[in-house]
Design an enzyme around this catalytic site. Structure first.
Site, PDB file in Angstrom:
ATOM      1  CB  CYS A 148      -0.066   1.378  -0.842  1.00 33.39           C
ATOM      2  SG  CYS A 148       0.185   0.401  -2.361  1.00 33.39           S
ATOM      3  CG  ASN A 201       2.224   0.913  -7.325  1.00 38.02           C
ATOM      4  OD1 ASN A 201       2.742   0.790  -8.581  1.00 38.02           O
ATOM      5  ND2 ASN A 201       1.122   1.449  -7.244  1.00 38.02           N
ATOM      6  CB  CYS A 239      -3.598  -3.938  -2.435  1.00 39.44           C
ATOM      7  SG  CYS A 239      -3.164  -5.680  -2.714  1.00 39.44           S
ATOM      8  NE  ARG A 240      -2.392  -0.641   1.398  1.00 40.14           N
ATOM      9  CZ  ARG A 240      -1.411  -0.291   2.337  1.00 40.14           C
ATOM     10  NH1 ARG A 240      -1.889   0.219   3.412  1.00 40.14           N
ATOM     11  NH2 ARG A 240      -0.202  -0.782   2.111  1.00 40.14           N
ATOM     12  CB  SER A 241      -1.161   3.168  -4.229  1.00 44.71           C
ATOM     13  OG  SER A 241      -0.181   2.131  -4.800  1.00 44.71           O
ATOM     14  CG  ASP A 255      -1.427  -4.430   3.446  1.00 41.55           C
ATOM     15  OD1 ASP A 255      -2.129  -4.788   2.421  1.00 41.55           O
ATOM     16  OD2 ASP A 255      -0.279  -4.655   3.442  1.00 41.55           O
TER      17      ASP A 255
HETATM   18  P1  4NP Z   1      -0.517  -2.603  -1.060  1.00 38.91           P
HETATM   19  O1  4NP Z   1      -0.493  -3.961  -0.523  1.00 38.91           O
HETATM   20  O2  4NP Z   1       0.624  -2.111  -0.336  1.00 38.91           O
HETATM   21  O3  4NP Z   1      -1.631  -2.119  -0.524  1.00 38.91           O
HETATM   22  O4  4NP Z   1      -0.230  -3.027  -2.557  1.00 38.91           O
HETATM   23  C1  4NP Z   1       0.451  -5.242  -0.194  1.00 38.91           C
HETATM   24  C2  4NP Z   1       0.764  -6.041  -1.304  1.00 38.91           C
HETATM   25  C3  4NP Z   1       1.876  -6.781  -1.068  1.00 38.91           C
HETATM   26  C4  4NP Z   1       2.553  -6.989   0.130  1.00 38.91           C
HETATM   27  C5  4NP Z   1       1.953  -6.119   1.232  1.00 38.91           C
HETATM   28  C6  4NP Z   1       0.834  -5.277   0.959  1.00 38.91           C
HETATM   29  N1  4NP Z   1       3.324  -7.905   0.273  1.00 38.91           N
HETATM   30  O5  4NP Z   1       3.690  -8.325   1.343  1.00 38.91           O
HETATM   31  O6  4NP Z   1       3.715  -8.456  -0.808  1.00 38.91           O
END
Ligand code: 4NP
Length: 156
Positions: free
Chosen positions: A8, A11, A13-15, A125
């Site tokens: 993702c 790294n 939240c989703r992955s 996201d």
């Molecule tokens: P992820 O989510 O890609 O599912 O881990 C996010 C985590 C942090 C951010 C964006 C998406 N950020 O903008 O910091």
């Protein structure tokens, strides 16, 4: 060993959620010695951090432990992993851009391609809108389909 990498943006939240859910399914299927699972992000902002507390909360709610630390995907990962599973179209584009030596062919997938028909194309996201329970449902559906796919393809 079959190596599976979930990808993702951050790294956190989703992955990591997909990594934890998929690992649990792999363990329940008795395939832990045949399928290795990891995750990474395309951005470096959260490298070295544990998963977002909201991911950890939803995992715990489903009885799943996770203690991974965020890392950024490297071009060596494209060689090392057999299945590179992106959460959304933007992750797909970022991973494709990383493939300067053409080792990716046929290994990059979208998680939701393995979910039942009618599912959305992307795992959205949840970092800003907080829809972690919704995302969990998508991730679980995709992970179940992915494991079926891998078992079928490799005769497991
Ligand atoms: P992820 O989510 O890609 O599912 O881990 C996010 C985590 C942090 C951010 C964006 C998406 N950020 O903008 O910091």
């Amino acid at each position: 060993m079959i190596n599976v990498l979930f990808v993702c943006l951050g790294n956190i939240c989703r992955s990591p959620m997909a990594e934890a859910v998929f690992r649990k399914l792999v363990e329940e299927a008795g395939l832990a010695d045949q399928i290795h699972v990891d995750s990474a992000g395309t951005a470096e902002w959260h490298v070295g951090e544990p998963a977002d507390y909201r991911t950890l909360t939803v995992l715990r709610k489903h009885g799943i432990q996770y203690d991974g630390i965020a890392r950024r995907i490297q071009s060596a990962d494209l060689r090392r992993f057999d299945y590179i599973i992106a959460m959304d179209g933007s992750n797909m584009a970022d991973v494709t851009r990383l493939d300067r030596s053409g080792v990716l062919n046929g290994k990059l997938y979208r998680l939701m391609d393995f979910a039942p028909p009618g599912s959305p194309r992307d795992v959205p996201d949840p970092y800003y809108d907080g829809r972690f329970d919704y995302v969990y449902g998508l991730v679980e559906a995709g992970c179940r389909g992915l494991l079926d796919h891998i078992r079928g393809r490799h005769g497991l």
